[in-house]
Design a protein around this motif. Structure first.
Motif: not given
Length: 546
Positions: A370, A404, A408, A411-412, A461, A494-497, A545-546
């Motif tokens: 990722n 993917e 993502a 989702e954000y 990304n 990314n996974n955080a924001n 952020q999610k």
């Protein structure tokens, strides 16, 4: 390892030149010391450019040569700068840029033998052998100076490629008459003798070349191995690589080139399915020299992947990306070897194989761990033209990876719109594409004015300014639909924001594109367009952020 043979009066440059013949990184440090004291120090700028090129940092090298050119006070001084800049472009396969540099040399001196020879080298690299010979002849211009014997060698090589063996032999013989130590001519003549079964004579010439310049011979033999590799003659290629490695015990061959031999042997073993043996070769390359470490790491990662050792594969790709985040080094077509006044070019790997391995590396490094999705992968996923060989399996994996990222991003945006709704900034929204994957938009919003707005999310990304795709169906919906249509550009995800910028109401832009597409011949329909972000007016950046 190329050698730099000059005598500078500047102490820092002089020390840099000493290191150049042993350690390019330390050489650069001393050249930079000299540049700090005098930004127009021509010797330091030239030395830095040459050292960077030897390290495979071609773009930085070109910048240094450009600085050299900017510092030149006299026109004649610029010839060396344009020559070296042009040679660097040849390594990158940028032949038009190289030609432009050599033309600038000829603007200064229309009879420059070095520039005329260089234009011949460009044509030779493009398999235009007869036109190359014409430039070699112009470069020679009747000269009988030993310093220009290498041009006769180049002419001989071109004749040989045209199967004009008598003409090739005559060129090699003339070169050796001018300079008995002309290594390229010794090898060329040896190849000729070997072809006609004169093995004893060929062996003597090969031995003579080794005594004069074992590095040149090693690179020449390695190039022969690579040629066999491209023809799927892997066992024969491995024999040549083993022969070079055996020579290293008798002759002094630069660790830089021995490392390359280990890498190519590893690639050949990889191609035969001998993945453990390939990894050993790549590890030997890493232990021998660091110049081409990115190639060894990519090869090792690919072999580990074939053995299903995914953690080890990802570790290799991570290290490679730490060294060269954009993997620029893998764009290099050839390396340049300098010996005296002669500059020779050599292939350093099978481009088709490495291209395939590199695609695998980017898939693993960008999708599995990722990290930033490489723009090459995004381009391929969107069916953009790309100079890569991609298998169906790789293409499916790339499309899955980019898909993917798209999910993502949505989702954000779902979380972002939920927060807007909770804070009374919009009345309601729906994530349409979650239930209808072929919808021409991803969300719709009802704002506080009861206006319905369709939203399409374009995610990456990577950086904001990467191209994004608008399908033909989306264009028609934007133009013909009654609702406003916004683009939500989600980037650096990314996974955080993630970051978000919004382009509102793009109907006018889409209408112009659709009008252009109507001009296509009847029966031809474009499936979409790739769009540069600079063409739309985006609002200020928002952190989400999610």
């Amino acid at each position: 390892m190329s050698k730099l043979d000059r005598h500078s009066s500047h102490p820092d440059v002089n020390v840099g030149d000493i290191y150049f013949n042993n350690n390019y990184i330390d050489a650069i440090k001393y050249y930079e010391l000299a540049i700090q004291k005098d930004k127009n120090n021509l010797e330091a700028l030239m030395g830095k450019g040459l050292a960077l090129r030897e390290l495979g940092k071609y773009l930085e090298s070109i910048v240094s040569f450009q600085s050299y050119l900017g510092a030149c006070r006299e026109e004649y001084q610029k010839i060396d700068g344009y020559l070296e800049k042009g040679y660097t472009y040849i390594c990158l396969g940028a032949f038009s840029d190289a030609n432009e540099c050599f033309d600038r040399c000829l603007d200064i001196d229309k009879k420059s033998p070095e520039a005329l020879n260089a234009k011949g080298l460009v044509l030779y690299s493009m398999d235009a052998f007869r036109p190359a010979i014409q430039f070699y002849d112009k470069a020679l211009g009747g000269r009988k100076d030993a310093n220009f014997a290498f041009i006769l060698t180049n002419r001989g090589n071109a004749w040989y490629e045209l199967d004009m063996y008598d003409e090739a032999l005559e060129s090699y013989t003339r070169a050796l008459t001018l300079n008995k130590n002309e290594t390229g001519a010794l090898i060329g003549k040896g190849v000729f003798y070997k072809k006609w079964g004169k093995y004893e004579e060929a062996s003597k010439l090969y031995k003579a070349a080794l005594d004069i310049d074992p590095n040149f011979v090693a690179l020449n033999c390695m190039q022969n191995g690579i040629s066999l590799h491209t023809k799927s003659k892997f066992d024969e290629a491995i024999k040549i690589y083993n022969k070079i490695l055996a020579l290293n015990s008798e002759y002094v061959i630069s660790p830089q080139y021995i490392s390359l031999v280990h890498i190519n042997k590893g690639l050949a073993l990889y191609s035969t399915g001998c993945y453990n043996e390939a990894i050993k070769c790549f590890n030997k390359a890493l232990m021998t020299d660091s110049t081409y470490s990115i190639l060894a790491l990519i090869g090792s990662g690919a072999a580990q992947g074939k053995l299903k050792n995914m953690a080890s594969a990802i570790e290799c790709y991570n290290k490679a990306m730490d060294i060269d985040p954009n993997m620029e080094f893998t764009a290099v077509n050839e390396i340049i070897y300098m010996s005296g006044d002669e500059s020779s070019f050599f292939s350093i790997y099978d481009e088709v194989l490495l291209s395939s391995i590199l695609i695998d590396a980017k898939i693993k490094a960008n999708c599995v761990i990722n990290q930033l999705v490489d723009p090459d992968l995004e381009d391929i996923a969107l069916n953009g033209y790309h100079k890569k060989v991609v298998s169906q399996e790789q293409l499916n994996e790339i499309k899955k990876c980019v898909s993917e990222v798209g999910i993502a991003g949505e989702e954000y945006i779902n979380s972002y719109l939920q927060s807007l709704c909770e804070n009374g900034k919009i009345k309601q929204f729906e994530w349409v594409s979650k239930n209808n994957a072929i919808s021409p938009y991803d969300f719709y919003i009802i704002n506080i004015n009861n206006e319905r707005i369709n939203v399409d999310v374009k995610s990456t990304n990577g950086e904001f300014d990467r191209l994004f795709h608008i399908s033909y169906g989306e264009l028609k919906t934007i133009v013909l639909g009654p609702e406003r249509y916004d683009i939500y550009r989600v980037y650096e995800l990314n996974n955080a924001n993630a970051k978000l910028r919004i382009a509102t109401d793009i109907r006018s832009f889409a209408s112009g594109i659709l009008e252009i597409l109507k001009g296509l011949p009847e029966g031809v329909v474009a499936d979409g367009v790739s769009v540069d972000t600079s063409l739309l007016k985006f609002e200020q950046e928002i952190m989400i952020q999610k």
